[in-house]
Scaffold this motif. Structure first.
Motif, PDB file in Angstrom:
ATOM      1  N   ARG A 141       0.488   4.397  -0.447  1.00 62.15           N
ATOM      2  CA  ARG A 141       0.079   5.573   0.329  1.00 62.15           C
ATOM      3  C   ARG A 141       0.429   5.397   1.801  1.00 62.15           C
ATOM      4  O   ARG A 141       0.950   6.318   2.456  1.00 62.15           O
ATOM      5  CB  ARG A 141      -1.420   5.826   0.156  1.00 62.15           C
ATOM      6  N   GLU A 142       0.172   4.211   2.338  1.00 63.59           N
ATOM      7  CA  GLU A 142       0.510   3.947   3.735  1.00 63.59           C
ATOM      8  C   GLU A 142       2.019   4.053   3.953  1.00 63.59           C
ATOM      9  O   GLU A 142       2.485   4.603   4.944  1.00 63.59           O
ATOM     10  CB  GLU A 142       0.001   2.559   4.110  1.00 63.59           C
TER      11      GLU A 142
ATOM     12  N   ASP B 210       0.875  -1.173   0.000  1.00 62.17           N
ATOM     13  CA  ASP B 210       0.000   0.000   0.000  1.00 62.17           C
ATOM     14  C   ASP B 210       0.914   1.225   0.000  1.00 62.17           C
ATOM     15  O   ASP B 210       1.436   1.634   1.048  1.00 62.17           O
ATOM     16  CB  ASP B 210      -0.897  -0.017   1.239  1.00 62.17           C
TER      17      ASP B 210
ATOM     18  N   GLU C 288       2.989   7.731   3.912  1.00 61.18           N
ATOM     19  CA  GLU C 288       2.551   8.378   5.153  1.00 61.18           C
ATOM     20  C   GLU C 288       3.492   8.049   6.308  1.00 61.18           C
ATOM     21  O   GLU C 288       3.790   8.905   7.150  1.00 61.18           O
ATOM     22  CB  GLU C 288       1.122   7.942   5.477  1.00 61.18           C
TER      23      GLU C 288
END
Length: 517
Positions: free
Chosen positions: A366-367, A364, A370
């Protein structure tokens, strides 16, 4: 026939055949287009000519219809005179009322021919005169003078009205027969021309098709022979490539081992230099105390201070300058040692990374981004920078390599922001043709276009050197991207920010590893 050796040895032969085949196909296409266009034109022309022939027949039929209508009216009038039956009178009235309509229809049909329009208009007067004669004859019958009506009609059968009707009708028929012959001849000529075009065009198409078949067969034979020769060459090439690949892999492994050994062995003398530098730093105070004491003893102004005393020696100006130069030299040596230590550590890390096997997993992205942004939150706060994470596609790749790639790019974006300008950093992504494309954009100081390739070279840096670094980060990032089967590029100008673009396979596996990187 062209042999395989000629095909391989003479690159111009296939090119020449390809040009001739292309020209032949183009010629065939032009012939087909020309034949089709001419056929359409001629067929359309033939249809128009046939329409004119039909039109002429329609005009002739209308002339016959008009004359038949007049005769029908005359017959109905004679029937009434002979029998005085009302059905003949009704037939007479219906027929007489349609005579002028038939003339109007004739004029309408002959509207394309001024001669026929004039002739048709000339019919109105004698036809009306003939109708008047019929009407007078009917009047005799209504007055019960049947004999007088019959006599009047008999005398009018050879009168001026009948003669003029026959004369004009004859002219109308003659003109239409002339037009019919002319239009029939034109239609026949057009049909013959269409047939000729079709036959000639078909012959040319068949000829071109035959030539094409001949050239295709010849090219097929040449291709088969070339493929056979190419297969033989490929067998040798594959063996050569396998051999060279094995040699290259062994050389690459040997270079990695050599880099590891050299880096490891460099640490030993470096540690010795660091140790002796520390000893020199500890001896510095004692040395200059002794220098100060010797100076005092020589001038008999004071006793020699004890070696272990912590009192700061009073040095002459020349000795103070010597102490300053000595301290500066030690600091330079220590900073050079520290830089060398960092470089050796970086080389060792690169060597270890080159030996590490990647493990593709579903990520993932995006994770992951982040999490990286969270680790640099303190740096972004100090730089007054905002990091925006836009929608990012998930991919299958090596997580650790991906973390190193984006960590380095985001860290560089924070490091090289313009002083006094709030930082804006964005990370966005999209997919295209099985690849994920990631852009890391900032509004920082930017990079001169002439340095776009330099920044990816090992130990090379560009622009103002006011930030710590060894010039390894971007080189390492590009190496990781290549090993993951992707590419990396930069778009930037001075004072206009930078955009680093990383393109990676959406679904990567270990077999896609770029071994040459």
């Amino acid at each position: 026939m062209i042999s395989s050796s000629e095909t391989i040895g003479n690159p111009g032969a296939p090119v020449g055949r390809a040009i001739w085949q292309t020209l032949l196909l183009a010629a065939g296409f032009l012939v087909l287009v020309a034949v089709s266009a001419l056929s359409v034109i001629l067929v359309d022309r033939a249809r128009e000519d046939n329409d004119w022939v039909v039109h002429t027949v329609e005009v002739e039929n209308q002339i016959s219809t008009l004359l038949l209508r007049i005769r029908t009216t005359e017959s109905a009038a004679r029937g009434y005179l002979l029998t005085e039956e009302q059905r003949f009178l009704a037939e007479y009235s219906a027929s007489a009322s349609n005579v002028h309509s038939d003339i109007d229809e004739l004029i309408k049909l002959a509207g394309d021919n001024p001669v026929q329009i004039a002739n048709s208009n000339r019919l109105r007067e004698p036809v009306q005169a003939r109708l008047d004669e019929f009407e007078r004859a009917i009047g005799y019958a209504k007055r019960h003078d049947t004999a007088g009506g019959i006599a009047m009609l008999r005398s009018s059968d050879t009168g001026e009205a009948v003669r003029r009707i026959e004369d004009v009708a004859g002219q109308l028929r003659a003109e239409e027969e002339r037009l019919f012959a002319l239009r029939t001849e034109t239609a026949d000529r057009t049909e013959r021309l269409a047939s000729i075009v079709t036959v000639v065009g078909s012959g040319l198409v068949i000829l071109l098709a035959g030539i094409s078949v001949f050239l295709v067969r010849r090219s097929t034979r040449a291709r088969d022979e070339a493929e056979a020769a190419l297969r033989d060459s490929n067998l040798n090439l594959e063996a050569t490539v396998d051999e060279r690949t094995t040699d290259l892999r062994e050389a690459n492994n040997e270079i990695q081992r050599f880099a590891y050994i050299v880096s490891h062995d460099l640490r030993s003398p470096l540690v010795n230099i660091m140790g002796f530098t520390s000893e020199l730093e500890e001896l510095r105070t004692d040395i200059f105390k002794r220098i100060a004491g010797l100076h005092l003893a020589a001038t008999a102004e004071a006793a020699l201070p004890e070696t272990g005393s912590d009192a700061e020696p009073a040095l002459e100006s020349q000795d103070k300058q010597l102490l300053s130069n000595f301290s500066e030299a030690l600091e330079f040596i220590k900073s050079s040692i520290a830089k060398m230590d960092r470089l050796i550590s970086a080389i060792l890390n690169l060597t270890r990374e080159g030996r590490r096997e990647f493990d593709p997993v579903r990520i993932d992205v995006r994770e992951l981004i982040e999490a990286i942004v969270t680790t640099v939150a303190h740096q972004s706060a100090e730089a007054e920078a905002q990091i925006h994470i836009e929608p990012l596609p998930d991919i299958t790749s090596d997580r650790l390599a991906l973390e190193q790639i984006f960590s380095n790019l985001i860290d560089n974006a924070l490091k090289y922001l313009k002083p006094g300008v709030p930082g804006e950093i964005s990370v966005r992504g999209r997919t295209k043709l099985g690849y994920a494309i990631f852009d890391v954009t900032d509004n920082g100081r930017g990079i001169d276009p002439k340095d776009h390739q330099r920044i990816f070279d090992l130990f090379r840096r560009a622009g103002l050197q006011d930030k710590p670094g060894q010039g390894i980060g971007l080189a390492h990032v590009r190496t990781l991207v290549r090993r993951l089967g992707g590419t990396m590029s930069v778009a930037s100008e001075l004072d206009k920010g930078s955009t680093f673009t990383v393109t990676l396979p959406v679904k990567w596996n270990a077999n896609q590893r770029n071994r040459d990187s």
